[in-house]
Design a protein around this motif. Structure first.
Motif: not given
Length: 307
Positions: A167-169, A143-145, A304, A306, A158, A152
């Protein structure tokens, strides 16, 4: 040569300009002064007036069972404390008491469904196990972009955390900015502090994902007027559209699927336990389903996720 004297009569016309100044909206502070201050929404009952500790315990009766992952983490006081900054913005304080109760049930319906470890034959029934988790147990990816705004942080992970999992950076970064908490560098706060976990969930509920789109709060309480395109896409005010905003076509636009029905079931179950009655959700035209709705923000093959 004689002097002639005369008098000049000046007529002064005074114009009176009347300005219609609209009266300012009444700002209130609730009787629970710590809970809601200096807002038009504080003129209504606050959440702790109509949703009390025993009701929270009824809704999440199995959250501290030995098999739950987040035993001892979530509690009523953390929920109320988290809501302070959002009640003055209308969370659980918009409309009459019935709408206020329904919004709390709707919000918690999402929370319960997304943090449940209930199953078909679980003790107390599958809907009694909300707030069982505060983190994703088996992350499927990093979950890092990396991006320019929210890159990140070294060593940070994340995966999903919180009461309405983040979720996700870039989502941690945005939520952190909204809450004034450094979640980008410290995503672990969402599984260490129950108040912050609830705050992040409320921030998602109150904040539109994109400009010109409603927040889940606005879609639910009726502060959003659908455009012609929304109507054609079958997006109407109500609970169904809150699912569309939060999950898009991961849940919506796929007909009568289990992922959608589980969320609806939690909402209706909580309505009953709060004394509103699940039948009201249908009779009040809450547009429960999003099965036929087109997503506000359709996902792509490499989109992505979310939530």
């Amino acid at each position: 040569m004689g002097m002639k004297c005369g008098f000049m009569i000046m007529v002064v016309v005074i114009s009176v300009i009347c300005v219609n100044v609209e009266a300012k909206e009444k700002l209130c502070t609730s009787t629970n002064k710590w809970e809601c201050k200096n807002s038009i929404y504080c003129c209504n009952e606050t959440i702790s007036d109509f949703f009390q500790s025993y009701q929270f315990e009824n809704l999440f009766s199995k959250r501290n069972a030995p098999t739950a992952q987040a035993v001892g983490f979530y509690d009523y006081q953390s929920f109320i404390t988290a809501s302070i900054d959002f009640q003055r913005l209308g969370f659980g304080t918009t409309g009459g008491k019935k709408m206020q109760m329904k919004e709390v049930a709707a919000f918690l319906g999402h929370v319960g469904a997304k943090t449940s470890c209930g199953y078909g034959v679980a003790t107390g029934g599958p809907l009694a196990w909300g707030l069982c988790y505060n983190r994703e147990m088996s992350p499927s990816q990093s979950y890092c972009r990396d991006g320019y705004i929210y890159p990140c942080a070294p060593g940070a992970e994340y995966y999903g955390r919180g009461a309405l999992p983040v979720y996700w950076n870039f989502n941690y970064g945005a939520a952190g900015d909204g809450l004034k908490v450094d979640l980008l560098n410290h995503p672990e706060y969402l599984e260490q502090n129950a108040t912050i976990a609830f705050q992040a969930a409320m921030w998602k509920w109150m904040t539109p994902i994109k400009k010109n789109q409603p927040s889940p709060h606005q879609a639910f309480v009726g502060d959003w007027k659908p455009t012609k395109n929304d109507t054609l896409a079958k997006r109407l005010p109500g609970f169904g559209t809150t699912m569309n905003i939060l999950y898009g076509d991961l849940v919506c636009g796929q007909g009568d699927i289990d992922d959608m029905n589980v969320i609806i079931s939690h909402y209706r179950y909580y309505l009953d336990l709060m004394g509103v009655g699940a039948a009201d959700a249908a009779t009040d035209n809450d547009n429960l389903s999003c099965g036929e709705q087109q997503a506000f923000n359709p996902t792509k093959a490499d989109a992505d996720a979310s939530s």
